[in-house]
Design a protein around this motif. Structure first.
Motif: not given
Length: 265
Positions: A90-96, A177-179
């Motif tokens: 999920d791109p929201e959690y890319i930096d984790m 999903a759209d990302f």
């Protein structure tokens, strides 16, 4: 006691329940919210003079560990490789740093293996041509599994299209999903796997109710002798064909889940 603890973690627990019960594709969000609940449970400390029990009546450390154990048991019970893969991609959690978590990476590898599984092998009596074709297919699927794992590093290291600032600016404005549909062309094998994970709604009451409604339409008094395998296939066809029609309508798009405070780059 239970009311006291719930009051302390009410905000994040409410967010978890609302996310799990949403119609939007939120399966990739569940893992992180469960982790937040666990961290808040660890941080809860009784306030002196403001607890619903007498001093010395309870051993708070033992109670706290028991509550965390119950939460962890429910976490493990409902955990799937779809949730772990969705959280990882999920791109929201890319930096984790999910790659440091063995459980998350194991579920990702399992999910990729399932996505590119070669299928059932032909029987011993099958023609040799069929056996040779299956072996060749196995090699192709194995290559796709390997490529998907390599492509994960391109995503996590923000290389190629993932190095563009506009990519991450748009990530906050669209569903996961759209990302991946827009930006996943450079990682085609990873894109196939991740689209199955981030486009799923959670296993929640709203989705269950829709499933029961479809089942009741299919399994009636006149069709109650249908085999359960047939009913399952008809439910799958009915539900997904309806979803496909909705997606084909002009202007439809997946809802965007607002990113959580503190997880932005």
């Amino acid at each position: 006691m239970a009311e006291y603890v719930i009051g302390k973690i009410s905000s994040v627990s409410r967010a978890l329940l609302e996310t799990a019960d949403a119609d939007a594709p939120t399966a990739s969000k569940i893992q992180y919210l469960k982790f937040q609940v666990q961290e808040q449970l660890k941080a809860v400390q009784p306030e002196e003079g403001n607890v619903p029990w007498e001093e010395g009546e309870h051993d708070w450390s033992a109670i706290q560990q028991e509550i965390i154990s119950i939460h962890r048991y429910r976490w493990d019970y409902g955990y799937t490789c779809l949730q772990g893969t969705g959280y990882l991609l999920d791109p929201e959690y890319i930096d984790m740093e999910q790659h440091d978590d063995e459980e998350t990476m194991d579920t990702f590898r399992l999910f990729v293996q399932k996505t590119f599984h070669p299928g059932k092998a032909p029987g011993e009596q099958a023609p040799q041509e069929e056996k040779d074709a299956y072996e060749e297919h196995c090699e192709v699927q194995l290559e796709k599994q390997a490529n998907a794992e390599l492509e994960l590093m391109q995503y996590k290291n923000k290389l190629g299209v993932f190095a563009r600032p506009v990519t991450w600016l748009n990530a906050k404005r669209m569903s996961a999903a759209d990302f991946w549909a827009l930006h996943g062309s450079e990682t085609p094998n990873l894109q196939i796997a991740v689209m199955r994970a981030v486009a799923q709604v959670s296993s929640a009451s709203s989705a269950s109710e829709r499933g029961h409604k479809v089942m009741n339409m299919i399994e009636t008094k006149k069709t109650n002798r249908l085999a359960w395998e047939t009913v399952e296939k008809l439910i799958y066809f009915k539900h997904n064909s309806a979803q496909q029609r909705k997606r084909q309508k002009l202007g439809t798009k997946q809802p965007v889940i607002e990113w959580t405070e503190g997880t932005e780059e």
